[in-house]
Write a protein that holds these residues in place. Structure first.
Motif, PDB file in Angstrom:
ATOM      1  N   GLU A  26      29.365  37.985  54.100  1.00  0.00           N
ATOM      2  CA  GLU A  26      30.434  37.617  55.036  1.00  0.00           C
ATOM      3  C   GLU A  26      31.761  37.352  54.327  1.00  0.00           C
ATOM      4  N   VAL A  27      31.725  37.401  53.022  1.00  0.00           N
ATOM      5  CA  VAL A  27      32.940  37.117  52.257  1.00  0.00           C
ATOM      6  C   VAL A  27      33.561  38.440  51.838  1.00  0.00           C
ATOM      7  N   HIS A  28      34.847  38.578  52.086  1.00  0.00           N
ATOM      8  CA  HIS A  28      35.445  39.888  51.878  1.00  0.00           C
ATOM      9  C   HIS A  28      36.200  40.049  50.581  1.00  0.00           C
ATOM     10  N   SER A  29      36.599  38.961  49.980  1.00  0.00           N
ATOM     11  CA  SER A  29      37.366  39.129  48.745  1.00  0.00           C
ATOM     12  C   SER A  29      37.145  37.955  47.814  1.00  0.00           C
ATOM     13  N   ASN A  30      37.513  38.160  46.589  1.00  0.00           N
ATOM     14  CA  ASN A  30      37.349  37.093  45.602  1.00  0.00           C
ATOM     15  C   ASN A  30      38.163  35.862  45.965  1.00  0.00           C
ATOM     16  N   SER A  31      39.337  36.104  46.574  1.00  0.00           N
ATOM     17  CA  SER A  31      40.170  34.934  46.885  1.00  0.00           C
ATOM     18  C   SER A  31      39.559  34.153  48.046  1.00  0.00           C
TER      19      SER A  31
END
Ligand SMILES: Nc1ncnc2c1ncn2[C@@H]1O[C@H](COP(=O)(O)OP(=O)(O)OP(=O)(O)O)[C@@H](O)[C@H]1O
Ligand SMILES: [Mg+2]
Length: 470
Positions: free
Chosen positions: A248-253
């Motif tokens: 569910e997490v799209h990016s490192n940030s």
């Protein structure tokens, strides 16, 4: 009759002179400071609740929302003695009626409540600050123990709730504890000691310049208790759990933001880490962007930064746990020493674990089970390769008839043992002659007893046949 104003002024004067000559000093901690609640008041109340429950004879009881335990409190205008660093102090709970309200933005409660702390003047400099720190810390601990823990998830896919939080929480009530967890007792003790050391290790981490966090990697086949272990850890330490869904997490940030919003004293879990992120092609995903160019992907290095880098230190006392069914699929970078402090292998049910499960599900201690049955179980259990989940299933099914449960479990264990050992023979793997002999013996015995009692062994021979067909 003295008018109230005069009486009040007189009392004040009396108090002044009294305090001048007294060897005590007094501190008022009121419930409200202006219109805000005074954190210290709540802390003192919680702190006193532990000692009050033993000492007092008139107590007020409260239970917070979502809490499973009751806290004791000092009743109105009651007092209690406490000692700290050899100094004796007195706490008094002072409740007075509030005088007619002047205009306020928010209506104030009818009563004015506060604690008064009495300390000897000569003790004041010695203990006041450290005592208040101690109280705040203790109160925190009690709060965590009383309140049911929370389980957070990030299933909202990156969107925030009304208060800007990326995590959603539910009360966490998993019954798994280290006592009910079936695994080698020695290994279990090691893990418990490790956790205890971690919790008490503030000084150590400060002295050695390490961030106060610890990582565990739990690996093993499905149904061996990895998730149960995490729940047991949380229950043992009284920590909240953050269950991080990497897909569910799209990016490192975004990952970093999630981390920043976790609280201290929590366990951050990433389950099935080999499935949720393509961890093997670290260099590739670094080299060229496969996604639409907006960095819509998390990389292994992003994940390592998350657990390891500077960001992982905002907040303290955090435990990271990764689980996987396939440790061999993980990138060596994840496994190198210092990354995950402890690798815990959760494996098939062994004899000590089996005994724990018998106790959990049937209430059987070792001596309640027939000696021969127990010996037989000990002999076959490891090679049977049954997971604790399988064993639990078998025991639950017959939990009303305990003897039957044990009997059927043994049959199941033996048939699996046979299949595995014999399977090894057929494939020419297990070169263990002794074991082959046992199989053959076993077969002979099966045939013999078939002649005596037809029904009983039907299952077993059938299974042996099936294995032959495989
Ligand atoms: N070691 C164990 N001790 C006690 N119960 C266990 C153990 N292992 C499994 N169980 C039982 O089996 C069920 C499934 O176990 P659990 O979810 O912990 O397995 P898992 O290792 O996390 O599996 P997966 O890899 O599929 O996530 C649990 O609810 C528990 O009742
Ligand atoms: Mg699991």
């Amino acid at each position: 009759i003295i008018p109230p104003e005069l009486r009040f002024a007189f009392l004040k004067l009396f108090n002044r002179t009294f305090h001048l000559f007294s060897s005590y000093c007094y501190f008022d901690i009121t419930e409200l400071d202006g219109v805000n609640t005074n954190e210290l008041y709540n802390a003192v109340q919680l702190y006193l609740s532990t000692s009050v429950s033993i000492a007092g004879n008139r107590l007020s009881l409260t239970r917070a929302v979502n809490s499973s335990s009751i806290t004791f409190g000092l009743s109105n205008n009651d007092s209690i003695v406490d000692t700290f660093n050899n100094a004796t102090v007195l706490w008094e709970h002072v409740v007075t009626q509030r005088q007619t309200q002047t205009f306020a933005w928010r209506p104030l409660p009818e009563e004015k409540r506060g604690f008064t702390l009495r300390i000897k003047k000569r003790d004041k400099t010695l203990i006041l600050n450290s005592y208040l720190d101690f109280i705040a810390e203790k109160a925190d601990e009690i709060r965590r123990k009383n309140q049911d823990r929370l389980l957070y998830t990030n299933t909202r896919g990156g969107s925030l709730d009304s208060r800007g939080h990326p995590w959603e929480s539910v009360p966490f009530k998993h019954p798994s504890t280290f006592e009910t967890l079936a695994m080698d007792p020695q290994k279990k003790q090691e893990i418990m000691d490790d956790l205890k050391d971690f919790v008490l290790g503030q000084m150590f981490y400060q002295k050695t310049g390490r961030a106060w966090k610890r990582g565990y990697l739990l690996y093993g086949p499905p149904g061996t208790g990895k998730s149960s272990m995490i729940a047991a850890m949380a229950n043992y330490l009284g920590y909240d759990i953050y269950d991080l869904e990497l897909t569910e997490v799209h990016s490192n940030s975004e990952l970093r933001k999630l981390l920043m919003k976790t609280s201290s004293k929590s366990i951050i879990v990433i389950e099935d880490i080999d499935c949720s992120i393509n961890l093997t092609n670290r260099n590739k995903s670094r080299g060229f962007k496969t996604e639409s160019g907006n960095g819509n992907t998390i990389t292994l290095s992003g994940l390592l930064n998350f657990t390891d880098g500077l960001w992982s230190c905002c907040g303290s006392e955090r435990i990271f746990i990764f689980t996987t069914n396939h440790i061999e699929k993980l990138d060596p970078a994840l496994l190198r020493s210092g990354r995950m402090d402890m690798h815990v292998c959760m494996s098939y049910c062994d004899f000590p674990s089996l005994k724990i499960l018998l106790r959990n599900y049937l209430g059987y201690e070792e001596e309640d089970v027939d000696d021969d049955v127990l010996k037989e179980m000990e002999r076959v259990v490891e090679k049977a390769e049954m997971t604790p989940a399988d064993v639990s299933e078998a025991l639950i099914k017959n939990r009303r008839d305990k003897e039957k449960a044990v009997r059927e479990l043994l049959v199941e264990l033996k048939s699996r043992w046979e299949r595995n050992v014999k399977g090894g023979k057929l494939r020419g793997q297990s070169g263990n002659l002794r074991e082959l002999e046992i199989v053959e013996e076993e077969e002979k015995r099966a045939i013999d007893s078939q002649n005596e009692d037809g029904d009983d062994v039907e299952d077993e021979t059938e299974l042996v046949d099936n294995v032959g067909k495989d």
